[in-house]
Enzyme design. Structure first.
Site, PDB file in Angstrom:
ATOM      1  CD  GLU A  91       8.260  24.963  12.288  1.00  0.00           C
ATOM      2  OE1 GLU A  91       8.085  23.749  12.145  1.00  0.00           O
ATOM      3  OE2 GLU A  91       9.371  25.487  12.365  1.00  0.00           O
ATOM      4  CB  CYS A 104      10.203  26.985  19.329  1.00  0.00           C
ATOM      5  SG  CYS A 104      11.081  27.888  18.032  1.00  0.00           S
ATOM      6  CB  CYS A 111      12.299  36.028   7.555  1.00  0.00           C
ATOM      7  SG  CYS A 111      13.284  37.303   8.383  1.00  0.00           S
ATOM      8  CB  CYS A 115      20.229  35.260   7.727  1.00  0.00           C
ATOM      9  SG  CYS A 115      19.788  36.657   8.775  1.00  0.00           S
ATOM     10  CB  CYS A 118      18.101  31.695   7.684  1.00  0.00           C
ATOM     11  SG  CYS A 118      16.401  31.600   8.278  1.00  0.00           S
ATOM     12  CB  CYS A 344      12.237  27.170  15.386  1.00  0.00           C
ATOM     13  SG  CYS A 344      11.656  26.799  17.020  1.00  0.00           S
TER      14      CYS A 344
END
Ligand code: SAH
Ligand code: SF4
Length: 374
Positions: A91, A104, A111, A115, A118, A344
């Site tokens: 996105e 953004c 990923c 974290c 997240c 984002c």
């Protein structure tokens, strides 16, 4: 297979042209057509020699990501979901404001850094985006926003996308080479001509890559801090175990030697009862004492089973006041595009869910952080 010329920065495009016996200015012409004018049809590149146009059409292509959806929020925030092939989507979100327009962008599908707060991290890592897939987000946004200029019209007039933040899905500095090539195109006058002060890389703190970024293309830097001490940061941002705070702060100081801005932006997600006490704020001040810095305090955006809660507005204010009292600029990020889940990384595209190995790919919608404006 045809070569996708959106994968090349100016230097590599010139080398590719040289390899075909073509002069450098030809590469520049084509670069301008592709990025400035958003042209993907070699046949329409009218000032390029006809024979070259035909040769390019046979050998190469200008292929940006294919849009799956295009959504506009009540506040004007606009979100595109872009197909990047192989069942993956990323996105890109455009945030218009009175004096600037910010895009953004994502750099990876998923990923690997995990974290704790997240949702992109929760979903695991699928793959790096290529240069064409990264810069293609800007290419696509400009085309959709009507920002591509007509040849001969000149450079006056506001660019619709004036700012770029790499704060979507993924860790840009883990996908270093593709990200750097895309950054170079963003800054190139023959491509997007953005100011390096208006292009921001956000990183969780990949120390050696911060140094390489400083040496290759020093754009504005935002560092995701989220904790003032190693114990807590090890838990929240696990990459801290590899690059602890002392090393990270030293890398920030080195970065400032080349940075286009004279401060580092620190991002700090406020998590209720975890990292939002007065003591945490004071410890932060001590940590960044000798680093010119600005803080972006981000209200946590919850997602299912996150295990965290957003700090209360009173707590956020108090945290901000402590930083401000020490003359450290601290802003609380505005939430934009709420009604279209325009965070984002919020609509994470299709990632291989680690907990569902063997299950066929699916579109993963992950209610995550709301889009923040820096
Ligand atoms: N990987 C990079 C850039 C993408 S994340 C990085 O970590 O910096 C962009 C920002 O969103 C980071 O500061 C990240 O910590 C923050 N973020 C992640 N999850 C969030 C959530 N649930 N609520 C609010 N902000 C979040
Ligand atoms: Fe990756 Fe950034 Fe999310 Fe951490 S916050 S898991 S580095 S995208």
């Amino acid at each position: 297979m045809r070569v996708n010329l959106l994968d090349f920065d100016a230097e590599r495009l010139a080398a590719w042209f040289a390899g075909r016996g073509e002069k450098a200015f030809r590469a520049r012409q084509v670069l301008r057509w592709m990025h400035r004018f958003g042209e993907d049809d070699f046949g329409k590149m009218t000032d390029v020699a006809k024979s070259l146009r035909a040769a390019l059409a046979a050998e190469a292509e200008v292929r940006g990501p294919v849009p799956i959806s295009d959504t506009v929020a009540a506040d004007g925030t606009r979100k595109w979901l872009l197909d990047v092939g192989g069942g993956n989507a990323v996105e890109t979100v455009f945030i218009p404001e009175a004096n600037r327009g910010t895009l953004c962008m994502s750099t990876q599908v998923g990923c690997a850094l995990e974290c704790a707060f997240c949702s992109t991290g929760r979903q695991g890592f699928n793959r790096n985006l290529s240069t064409s897939e990264i810069v293609g987000q800007l290419w696509h946004a400009n085309r959709m926003l009507g920002a591509v200029r007509q040849p001969g019209v000149g450079n006056s007039g506001e660019r619709v996308v004036s700012n770029v933040v790499l704060m979507g899905m993924g860790e840009p500095l883990v996908n270093f080479d593709s990200t750097v090539a895309a950054l170079k195109l963003m800054l190139d006058d023959n491509a997007y001509g953005l100011s390096r002060r208006r292009v921001t890389v956000s990183t969780s703190g990949i120390v050696p890559a911060m140094d390489r970024l400083r040496e290759t293309v020093p754009v504005a830097l935002a560092v995701s801090l989220h904790a003032p001490d190693d114990n807590l940061r090890d838990r929240l941002v696990p990459i801290n175990r590899k690059y602890p705070l002392q090393d990270l702060m030293a890398a920030c100081r080195r970065y400032l030697e080349n940075a286009p801005r004279d401060f580092i932006t620190f991002e700090y997600v406020l998590l209720d009862g975890v990292n939002d006490s007065d003591a945490h704020a004071r410890a932060l001040l001590a940590l960044v004492r000798d680093i010119p810095s600005k803080f972006n305090l981000i209200p946590f955006n919850a997602f299912p089973n996150s295990g965290f809660r957003r700090s209360t507005p009173g707590r956020v204010r108090r945290f901000q006041e402590i930083l401000m009292a020490a003359e450290v600029v601290a802003t609380v990020r505005k939430t934009r595009g709420d009604d279209i889940d325009a965070a984002c990384g919020q609509l994470a595209g299709q990632v291989r869910d680690k907990s569902r190995r063997g299950v066929s790919p699916r579109l993963t919608f992950s209610p995550k952080r709301s889009l923040e404006v820096i």
